[in-house]
Design an enzyme around this catalytic site. Sequence first.
Site, PDB file in Angstrom:
ATOM      1  N   SER A  62       0.815  -1.218   0.000  1.00 42.79           N
ATOM      2  CA  SER A  62       0.000   0.000   0.000  1.00 42.79           C
ATOM      3  C   SER A  62       0.848   1.267   0.000  1.00 42.79           C
ATOM      4  O   SER A  62       0.343   2.337  -0.284  1.00 42.79           O
ATOM      5  CB  SER A  62      -0.900   0.040   1.244  1.00 42.79           C
ATOM      6  OG  SER A  62      -1.611  -1.162   1.369  1.00 42.79           O
ATOM      7  N   GLU A 118       1.181  -4.491  14.903  1.00 40.21           N
ATOM      8  CA  GLU A 118       1.730  -3.145  15.057  1.00 40.21           C
ATOM      9  C   GLU A 118       2.410  -2.973  16.409  1.00 40.21           C
ATOM     10  O   GLU A 118       3.472  -2.339  16.507  1.00 40.21           O
ATOM     11  CB  GLU A 118       0.609  -2.113  14.885  1.00 40.21           C
ATOM     12  CG  GLU A 118      -0.038  -2.090  13.496  1.00 40.21           C
ATOM     13  CD  GLU A 118      -1.023  -3.233  13.251  1.00 40.21           C
ATOM     14  OE1 GLU A 118      -1.392  -3.947  14.214  1.00 40.21           O
ATOM     15  OE2 GLU A 118      -1.440  -3.421  12.087  1.00 40.21           O
ATOM     16  N   PHE A 162      -3.608   3.058  12.792  1.00 43.63           N
ATOM     17  CA  PHE A 162      -3.034   1.981  13.613  1.00 43.63           C
ATOM     18  C   PHE A 162      -1.774   2.457  14.326  1.00 43.63           C
ATOM     19  O   PHE A 162      -1.508   2.063  15.462  1.00 43.63           O
ATOM     20  CB  PHE A 162      -2.769   0.745  12.759  1.00 43.63           C
ATOM     21  CG  PHE A 162      -4.000   0.302  12.017  1.00 43.63           C
ATOM     22  CD1 PHE A 162      -5.201   0.129  12.691  1.00 43.63           C
ATOM     23  CD2 PHE A 162      -3.987   0.107  10.645  1.00 43.63           C
ATOM     24  CE1 PHE A 162      -6.355  -0.239  12.019  1.00 43.63           C
ATOM     25  CE2 PHE A 162      -5.137  -0.255   9.959  1.00 43.63           C
ATOM     26  CZ  PHE A 162      -6.324  -0.439  10.648  1.00 43.63           C
ATOM     27  N   ARG A 166      -0.566   8.836   0.862  1.00 43.67           N
ATOM     28  CA  ARG A 166      -0.009   7.969  -0.184  1.00 43.67           C
ATOM     29  C   ARG A 166      -0.600   8.281  -1.559  1.00 43.67           C
ATOM     30  O   ARG A 166      -0.298   7.658  -2.549  1.00 43.67           O
ATOM     31  CB  ARG A 166      -0.149   6.499   0.177  1.00 43.67           C
ATOM     32  CG  ARG A 166      -1.524   6.066   0.537  1.00 43.67           C
ATOM     33  CD  ARG A 166      -1.509   4.646   1.088  1.00 43.67           C
ATOM     34  NE  ARG A 166      -2.848   4.247   1.455  1.00 43.67           N
ATOM     35  CZ  ARG A 166      -3.504   3.218   0.927  1.00 43.67           C
ATOM     36  NH1 ARG A 166      -2.922   2.467   0.027  1.00 43.67           N
ATOM     37  NH2 ARG A 166      -4.728   2.940   1.305  1.00 43.67           N
TER      38      ARG A 166
HETATM   39  C1  LIG Z   1      -4.896  -3.667  13.055  1.00 47.49           C
HETATM   40  C2  LIG Z   1      -4.893  -3.642  11.566  1.00 47.49           C
HETATM   41  N1  LIG Z   1      -3.729  -3.588  10.914  1.00 47.49           N
HETATM   42  C3  LIG Z   1      -3.711  -3.518   9.563  1.00 47.49           C
HETATM   43  C4  LIG Z   1      -4.865  -3.515   8.844  1.00 47.49           C
HETATM   44  C5  LIG Z   1      -4.844  -3.372   7.332  1.00 47.49           C
HETATM   45  N2  LIG Z   1      -5.267  -4.625   6.699  1.00 47.49           N
HETATM   46  C6  LIG Z   1      -6.542  -4.857   6.346  1.00 47.49           C
HETATM   47  S1  LIG Z   1      -6.802  -6.387   5.769  1.00 47.49           S
HETATM   48  C7  LIG Z   1      -5.169  -6.785   5.928  1.00 47.49           C
HETATM   49  C8  LIG Z   1      -4.698  -8.162   5.574  1.00 47.49           C
HETATM   50  C9  LIG Z   1      -5.534  -9.195   6.260  1.00 47.49           C
HETATM   51  O1  LIG Z   1      -5.078 -10.476   6.010  1.00 47.49           O
HETATM   52  P1  LIG Z   1      -5.958 -11.721   6.461  1.00 47.49           P
HETATM   53  O2  LIG Z   1      -6.317 -11.592   7.894  1.00 47.49           O
HETATM   54  O3  LIG Z   1      -5.236 -12.942   6.063  1.00 47.49           O
HETATM   55  O4  LIG Z   1      -7.292 -11.515   5.645  1.00 47.49           O
HETATM   56  P2  LIG Z   1      -7.703 -12.203   4.246  1.00 47.49           P
HETATM   57  O5  LIG Z   1      -6.478 -12.590   3.525  1.00 47.49           O
HETATM   58  O6  LIG Z   1      -8.509 -13.367   4.615  1.00 47.49           O
HETATM   59  O7  LIG Z   1      -8.496 -11.177   3.529  1.00 47.49           O
HETATM   60  C10 LIG Z   1      -4.456  -5.710   6.452  1.00 47.49           C
HETATM   61  C11 LIG Z   1      -3.020  -5.690   6.737  1.00 47.49           C
HETATM   62  C12 LIG Z   1      -6.072  -3.570   9.574  1.00 47.49           C
HETATM   63  N3  LIG Z   1      -7.269  -3.554   8.962  1.00 47.49           N
HETATM   64  N4  LIG Z   1      -6.060  -3.652  10.923  1.00 47.49           N
END
Ligand SMILES: Cc1ncc(C[n+]2csc(CCOP(=O)(O)OP(=O)(O)O)c2C)c(N)n1
Lengths: 274, 320
Positions: free
Chosen positions: B43, B64, B89, B173
């Site tokens: 991102s 985090e 975050f 960004r």
């Molecule tokens: C605390 C937090 N950190 C970062 C994010 C940003 N973020 C949203 S979805 C994601 C990846 C999620 O991966 P996963 O849990 O494996 O979900 P899936 O692949 O099943 O969609 C990230 C890093 C967030 N929503 N919350």
Amino acid sequence: MLTPLKEFATDIRIQQMEEFKTRGFGHLGGSLSITDCLAALYGGILRIDPKNPSWEDRDRLVVSKGHSGPAVYATLALKKYFPLSVLQTLNQNGTTLPSHCDRNLTPGIDMTTGSLGQGASTACGMALGLKLSGKDTRVYLVLGDGECQEGQVWEMALFAAHHKLGNFIAFLDYNKRQLDGYTADICDLEDPAEKFRSFNWYAKRIKGDDPDLIRETILETQKEQGDRPAIIVLDTVKGSGVKQIEAIELNHHVNITAELADEIIVQLKKEKEG
Amino acid sequence: MFQCIYNGEKEAKAGKNVFGATIRKMLEEDPQVVYLDADLMNSIGTSGLENTLPNQVIEVGIQEANMMGVAGGLSAVGKKPFAHTFAAFAARRCYDQVFISIAYAKNNVRIIGSDPGVTAAYNGGTHMPFEDICLYRAIPHATVIEFTDSAMTASLLPKLKDRPGLTYCRLSRKNCVAVYSEDSTFEPGVANVLRDGKDVTIIACGMMVAEALQAAVELEKEGISAAVIDMFTIKSLDEACVLEFAKKTGAIVTAENGNIVGGLGAAVAAYLSETYVTPVIRVGVKDEFGQVGTPEYLAGVYGLTAADIISAARKAISIK
Ligand SMILES: Cc1ncc(C[n+]2csc(CCOP(=O)(O)OP(=O)(O)O)c2C)c(N)n1
């Protein structure tokens, strides 16, 4: 011929594609991969009344990977919590269907999620509260595999076992991918069922693309878990059920043209007809 | 030295691409620099760096709080960490770890929070930071910076590499409205006077700097002469500059893409109330949560536009 649950899952995928088609982008991969689980839950497992979304004695569902909201919204619309036409407003200005689940905006959403890890604890709190009130309602939780890198998930795991939350069933959408790539490359979860077992949970690991199998496993888990919290690890594919999306390696958040969405909808409708 | 090139147009480069290139350059130039991220490299334009510079780039995963503690530890053994996650975050999810393991323990870490305020757009309320400036300001001795555009990011970020203590940077960004020429340079703690004026001073940061410049142009048509100051270092506040313009214009408007509780406006108002009492009207989010929408729509909803600055300026002048 598809079984009724498989047909329901396909309908949920079709409605998701309608949502994404209008918006043009979204969290497709992780929404599609929980679809079969949602079909099992809303196809007869959850004790709910769509006409009364705040019914006190309903089962609760917390989708802690809140970015998969579009899959839940499609399911709720098909269950008639709100008209299908509302799906067109996904992520539009002023919508009731935001990218991440919000209990204050969408009928049928039990908890606000989107900050990963937090739904784990709120679901656990609901299960504890309902147990303390002597209710026979159950609480279900959907976790992401990347999400399980958050320490909060493991704090919850200790807590839920300690408090003997036998009314609590979690699902882990083990699609092996997160935002930046493969979970195994970033911070490996290895064998999550084994990890939860060592926390004194009842744990099962099954193929996650078959709603009938998921249903059977839930029923069996309810019988077997006793006073332990339970987790069903679902081996899934990110983008599951739509080969064009599965094939995109980084398919966490993707752009989708109306043409591709239509092509996928036609393809899913054909699958339904068999 | 800086040159203001504002004409209302956006920069050609997205903030994330400039950030990625700037981080890469720093990593290549100084082997002690390390970059950490919590599953948001894709991102923020840094993905792939973990392959080319594996000893300096740590993809922590979605954790985090752990990342901030690890960054503190890396600093304690002589590394120069830059840690990135979304601003929401960076502020909310790991505040105690930042407070204790970085700031209180006197480790030297730069934290980059992306998607400030309404620029979090479609990610909605859970991802929309209106409070990060306030929270980071409340950490003793912290430096709080918001990059105005990507020309500033490219020039200022490398200067923070050896800065002692905790430095928090807010960064968009997306493509920002261009404010500075690419060869501009910046000094942390020294505000930039982008436009002189006699009747009112607009002190802004982040995306509100462009709105302030726009407002000043329109105020001029009404016969109101507005100064515009880019207060990109929100802490430590350039107090000398604030005082000078309070004396000169006698009325202040602040403008920020975040909650007015504890933000830039609060800092300016608190300082002036103890030194040279001057009306301060704060443009910013009025104690609300975020929601999904386009940044333009949300700027309208929360009152973050040039038009809001213009009415605030009239009000500030009327109560001089
Ligand atoms: C605390 C937090 N950190 C970062 C994010 C940003 N973020 C949203 S979805 C994601 C990846 C999620 O991966 P996963 O849990 O494996 O979900 P899936 O692949 O099943 O969609 C990230 C890093 C967030 N929503 N919350």
